[in-house]
Design an enzyme around this catalytic site. Structure first.
Site, short mmCIF file in Angstrom:
data_model
loop_
_atom_site.label_atom_id
_atom_site.label_comp_id
_atom_site.label_asym_id
_atom_site.label_seq_id
_atom_site.Cartn_x
_atom_site.Cartn_y
_atom_site.Cartn_z
N ASP B 358 0.82 -1.20 0.00
CA ASP B 358 0.00 0.00 0.00
C ASP B 358 0.86 1.26 0.00
O ASP B 358 0.52 2.27 -0.63
CB ASP B 358 -0.88 0.06 1.26
CG ASP B 358 -1.72 -1.18 1.48
OD1 ASP B 358 -1.30 -2.27 1.04
OD2 ASP B 358 -2.78 -1.05 2.12
N GLU B 488 -6.87 -10.78 -4.57
CA GLU B 488 -6.61 -11.83 -3.57
C GLU B 488 -7.71 -12.88 -3.53
O GLU B 488 -7.70 -13.73 -2.65
CB GLU B 488 -6.41 -11.18 -2.19
CG GLU B 488 -5.13 -10.36 -2.12
CD GLU B 488 -4.99 -9.58 -0.82
OE1 GLU B 488 -6.04 -9.21 -0.24
OE2 GLU B 488 -3.85 -9.35 -0.39
N LYS B 601 -11.59 -9.27 -6.38
CA LYS B 601 -11.63 -8.47 -5.16
C LYS B 601 -11.22 -7.04 -5.43
O LYS B 601 -11.84 -6.10 -4.96
CB LYS B 601 -10.70 -9.09 -4.12
CG LYS B 601 -10.71 -8.38 -2.78
CD LYS B 601 -9.68 -9.01 -1.84
CE LYS B 601 -9.68 -8.35 -0.48
NZ LYS B 601 -8.53 -8.78 0.34
N GLN B 602 -10.13 -6.89 -6.15
CA GLN B 602 -9.64 -5.54 -6.41
C GLN B 602 -8.93 -5.53 -7.75
O GLN B 602 -8.48 -6.56 -8.22
CB GLN B 602 -8.71 -5.09 -5.30
CG GLN B 602 -7.38 -5.80 -5.25
CD GLN B 602 -6.56 -5.41 -4.03
OE1 GLN B 602 -6.66 -6.07 -3.01
NE2 GLN B 602 -5.80 -4.35 -4.13
#
Lengths: 770, 770
Positions: B358, B488, B601-602
């Site tokens: 991140d 993920e 998920k992303q």
């Protein structure tokens, strides 16, 4: 490889005390009777390396799992077979000095597991720090006649002194599992009491609430003459004992005979356990140690009659195979369909004593051929009773409408493994459970089992597979994504060939059995369909479509089936390319590296070839064997036996023998450096398969048993017994001939080297090796 | 979505006490100064729902991991930022009755986080069980001027009585982490002492041995007049306090001012901490609460000057974006290159306060544009210092010769995550760390960083990728097996497109930087090559071959890149096909089912499109966006911002705004039902990106900053500030025009809607929206 145990045809012999290997010896010399068991620990105090272990079948604890972040569908707990109260303990003090082989000088030590008669014997002489010398001999067994009991005869002879000898037989329930996830103790004390020459403790497992009453009763003898004594009761936390002090004279043998029992609430009402235990132990004491030992020997003789394998010309091999047979029958006797076969039996804690697919894939074939059919049937019934839980398990994963996914690890039908990254996706186990039904019926012809139980299980399993596949727009085939095959060195792969094959077979077999049950008992079939909302036409249409359009990865150029879609993207190496220092890779390599490598832990495509051998021609078997064998590291004890059988099938006799060697003395020689955790019980059935299905070429087809034996050239002969549909056969092979003996009164027709052979009752025939 | 917090441009306002949401409010109203921080807990006793949290940056504990069976390469521990001593506590007793809002009648309650000036304020009136009524007001902050200190002003006014008022300010170190894996406490007590109006406790972390001295000093005022008092010292286990009893008269305000500090052995020698703390607190008390508060307000004003974003016409949006900016600057100030940005900052325990990718992927772009370049540089230096550990990490996994794999989760450079099945294989993080270097140099033009630090990191990373790929005989390409991409919800997949792309880019960039460093400083280059045994020719030949022959999964028919080799084998659904009751799928579905589903998920392929946007034409971006967006469930807070930026880039203004909304008030509205665990600090940088890179169209290319703003139609205008190479720019966009203001003295050339615009110092220009 450790070679400290002496070869002997009927015994496992430790000559001289090998303290550094003590935990290995304890595993190997474990005793059991199917209902309870224990490691080969010492009776007297021992402060050296030791894993104390006493186990009561079916009594487990749902330990908290260890997982970083729990996710939906993960097991709620990890079941452990509990280390239960230690009932063998006898503290020996000489003038208040404790006998402890870790602090003594020891000579003439011998520890022997007698497999023919089913007992453990030990003797030694020891010099204590004070200079006092004693001679000790001990014999004990877990009775298979009185299967909630064990007995010990423990003798001490002062060699060079007269002194005060204090003996304190005890029961110690203040034990823990070495493998407890959070170092917790799993037992609560309910009750304890002591009396003259007896003591009882009742414990209850936390969470599961099993009660186990462990009791002891003992007698004392001086030079064989029973004597009275005074005893001091001792009560500590979860511990009861009786302390007896005697004047011991030089050269005089003092013998303590201890009878013990484990009564559990699995088999008795939990109130009144102490009362029952007293009665039970009184009866045993009346019977006496010698009589119990005689009955034990007779019971084992009865077992050996049906299952023995003899090998001439190789004592180590003879010892190895008998050790495997002995441990298998110590672990599971087939009396109780609530019990099953933990991978370590009663020899250690690891793998939690739970039920794995090992039972269906390895043990059922063994028990089918060596025991009454009801033994294998009870193992099937065990799974039948778990069907509602298997449906529940599948439901937790999002499956519907009666789809059943049997757990990979279980105690009561619930999934209870401890390791997402391997176990979770090993759904092929569902296939093994279906296949065991097929195997049982093929062997016994008990089609009634299908009517009463089998079909319902098969439909649940078929429903799972139907939902588990999905249609790939890309491939225009059904695919099965995100699985782990039998090779646990890959995970979350797509289209594991073995799993896809098993899934399709299950669908086909379910359809076939449905047809058969409908024919045999239309009414029962209708009732079942109604009860489980089975819509034959619709569900079987789907099943047929899946079977017709399943994707099976293969490489045409190589002529091999692919373990999974991406297998050939891996760097292709063989085991010979590995640095020996890198083996076993599961101890030397990172998990990450193992997953990416082409190395195979245990038979996977070859497991499929073994199971469905008759679907493939010899050239196909050979190409796949030649491709996968060099990539297989056999780091599972379940692997070499499958390769042995295939090698034998392909005429690779030396290879077959080499694989056999890796399995038969796995624990005796501590081949994988892990026998101290316990013995590999379920893989012992694989060793039996390597001999009988490998060297013996035994198969069952169309209602007959087939043999195609060859005798490894290292042996003069080998022989094994087979029970088949009421017949008992003895098959003996030398280098040149095969003798088949019909030990039963009724005639039997069999096949040897594909030739029909008919034997009259109690007759034998000799066939030349082809 | 919870709407109990009031919209306000500069404050977060809880009007009336919402006990049921208290843990959420505590997260949202957290305070921090980069060095220490705390949740918005109450000072006085509170027996209701609350997660007490005090944190000291850089002080962590290596908790035992929870994993079923540990395997080679797994992390040795799971690092936790420790819950540290609670220094805010003040027990309030009225005639020996404890004030506890959980047991009182409460009115006029207000809790306000003032973001403009950086403090938390609370006031309420309460009626105790005895009927006595008090009015309380409290104000506190963690000082960013004196960053090892905090201060509290706490006033109590009896409303309807004269009575004995007892105030017990304390420091309580007997705390535990709610997320401790084995329920252990992590602190040992070293020393404690109390004096008149002061108390000190020194604690040491288990295993890591950090010392933290938490001290307090307090003063009392009656109606604003300082008063003397008598105090009773209290010492309990890991707890010190001072108990003061006063006669309180109705209507008179008793005020306690408490100064506290956390001095840690990270910043001071561990002996003499008490002595230092006394001096430190004395200086603060001399300065006084009011002066400290003024300095705090000024320091925040200085920060806002460079980073504020204003939104006209939407108070909730204005509040949301300021909340994000405020929390980011509370968490990390860039002063200390040993520190980093934990995903929850100082607002909770979860994710252990460790460093994730991140930082590089989301936070560095934010700090680059809003703070002095040394802030981003310190974040890079943090990873540079961890390079030896990254090489060690890679070594544990079997990589050699200086290959570096940065950890997914770390405190000190060692991998310390807690979850194999996701984290272990997320090696794409290595790419983010390389890309951050590129991003920094592109932004700042600080090429010297490459010479001094950057190249060495890039070579380590390049070596990892070179070894991590393997040649697929099947594909005749390089492949990357067994990875987890940014999504993920898949793991152990082959050829994650994003990871393969990142890997190749890293190889190319390392080669490019090596050439640049060789040109800039040949001697340093030579020394580095010698030191790290870098053989340019050989290693780059390999790298070039990999870049030329890497496999990138794609589907030509659909014209999209594939997330991984098997993606199209999955059942293809879109989020619209999902039953709303099944969302979020990570709470409703089994992990098994999630892994097999096509749901993302992303951002994954789209993460690659975002990072390498300029490599793809608009049609390609659009096809991939159109394919993946409908499959993305955005169950990571890091996801919507990337989609927002891409949507903005593609002119999908409504979509961009919709994604922005999901990020900007994520915590304020508790969108994911998890704010009680803490705020999503690192994803707040994503929100900033959604505004500046999304709505603002900000990019940096060839040494210039570019803008292409559009104002969402829900707003009248929005404006943001950008620091770029010595210039400070304010960019304001309305529906019709864009005003660019050069707030610095030197001229600057920029691009707006791809047109060059030159601004003199302190000049502004207005451009019509294109």
């Amino acid at each position: 490889m450790k070679n400290y145990l002496k070869p002997d045809e009927w015994c496992i012999v430790e000559d001289g005390f090998h303290a550094e290997y003590n935990e290995i010896t304890e595993s190997v010399m474990s005793l059991g009777n199917g209902r309870m068991g224990q490691r080969g620990n010492f009776e007297e105090t021992f402060s050296g390396k030791s894993l104390s272990g006493n186990y009561v079948a079916g009594v487990y604890y749902p330990d908290k799992t260890r997982v970083g972040w729990w996710k939906n569908g993960y097991p709620e707990y990890f079941a452990k077979v509990l280390n239960a109260a230690n009932w063998i303990g006898i503290i020996v003090e000489v003038d208040y000095e404790t006998l402890d082989l870790n602090t003594c000088e020891v000579w003439d030590f011998s520890r022997v597991l007698n497999m023919r008669e089913g007992y453990l014997e030990r003797s030694f002489s020891a010099r204590l720090k004070s200079g006092k010398e004693v001679k000790v001999s001990a014999k004990r067994f877990c009775s298979i006649v009185n299967d909630e009991a064990g007995a010990i005869q423990y003798s001490v002879t002062p060699l060079n002194f007269d002194a005060k000898l204090t003996l304190t037989p005890f029961v110690d329930g203040d034990v823990r599992n070495r493998d407890a996830n959070y170092d917790e103790k799993f037992w609560d004390e309910v009750h304890k009491e002591t009396g003259y020459g007896e003591a009882y403790i009742e414990l209850r497992t936390k969470k599961t609430g099993f009660h186990v009453l462990t009791g002891m009763k003992f007698e004392l003898f001086r030079d064989g003459q029973r004597i009275d004594f005074q005893s001091l009761p001792v009560k500590l936390e979860k511990y009861v004992a009786n302390k007896v002090s005697l004047d011991a004279r030089q050269g005089e043998e003092i013998t303590l005979v201890k009878y013990a029992c484990n009564l559990s609430s699995l088999n008795h009402p939990s109130d009144g356990l102490v009362f029952r235990a007293k009665k039970y132990l009184s009866r045993l004491a009346d019977k006496g140690f010698e009589q119990m030992a005689r009955e034990q020997a007779q019971a084992w003789a009865d077992k050996w009659k049906f299952m023995d394998i003899t090998i001439e010309g190789d004592t180590a091999a003879q010892q190895g195979i008998r050790f495997n047979l002995f441990q298998l029958f110590q672990t599971y006797t087939g009396q109780d369909e609530r019990l099953n076969i933990g991978p370590k039996g009663f020899t250690g804690e690891k793998y939690g004593g739970s039920t794995y697919w090992d039972t269906e894939a390895y043990c059922i074939p063994f028990y089918l051929a060596t025991a009454d059919p009801k033994v294998a049937r009870n193992l099937l019934i065990y799974r039948y009773k778990h069907l509602p839980k298997a449906i529940e398990n599948a439901g937790k994963l999002g499956f519907k409408a009666g789809a059943a996914l049997y757990p990979m690890v279980t105690m009561n039908g619930e999934e209870c493994h401890n390791e997402w990254e391997i176990t979770f996706e090993e759904i092929h186990r569902n296939g093994a459970i279906a296949y065991a039904i097929f195997d049982y019926v093929r062997y016994t012809n008990d089609e009634q089992y299908l009517v009463d139980f089998g079909l319902e299980v098969l439909i649940g399993i078929a429903r799972f597979w139907s939902q588990r596949v999905n249609w790939s727009g890309e491939k225009q085939k059904y695919v099965m994504l995100g699985v782990t095959g039998p090779n646990e060195y890959e995970n979350n792969v797509n289209n594991n060939w073995y799993t896809n094959l098993m899934a399709c077979w299950c669908l086909e077999y379910a359809m076939q059995v449905a047809g058969r049950v409908k024919a045999l008992n239309p009414e029962k079939y209708r009732v079942l369909c109604d009860r489980i909302h089975f819509r034959e036409q619709k569900e079987f249409a789907t099943a047929k479509d899946i079977v017709a359009k399943m994707h099976f990865p293969e490489n045409e150029e190589l002529g091999v089936f692919l373990q999974q879609d991406g297998y050939l993207d891996k760097e292709q190496l063989t085991v010979n390319d590995l640095n020996p220092g890198d083996r076993p890779i599961n101890q030397k390599w990172s998990w990450d590296r193992i997953l990416r490598s082409c190395f195979i832990k245990q038979a996977d495509v070859l497991q499929g070839m073994y199971v469905f051998e008759d679907r493939y021609d010899e050239a196909t078997l050979r190409r796949n064997y030649d491709f996968y064998e060099p990539r297989t590291v056999h780091e599972s004890s379940l692997s070499p036996c499958v390769h042995a059988i295939l090698a034998a099938r392909l005429g690779l006799k030396d290879k077959a023998y080499e694989f056999y060697l890796r399995t038969s003395r796995l624990d005796l020689d501590d081949y994988n450096n892990d026998t101290e955790d316990g013995c590999h019980i379920t893989s012992m059935a694989g060793t039996w398969m390597a001999v009988v299905k490998g060297f013996g070429g035994m198969r069952v087809a169309e209602g007959s048993v087939h043999f195609a034996p060859f005798c490894p050239e290292q042996w003069r002969s080998f022989a094994f017994k087979i029970r088949f549909r009421g017949n008992l056969l003895n098959v003996k092979a030398t280098q040149s001939e095969v003798m088949i003996e019909n030990l039963s009164a009724q005639p039997v027709s069999i096949f040897v080297y594909n030739q029909a052979v008919t034997l009259a009752g109690n007759a034998a025939k000799v066939i030349l090796v082809s």
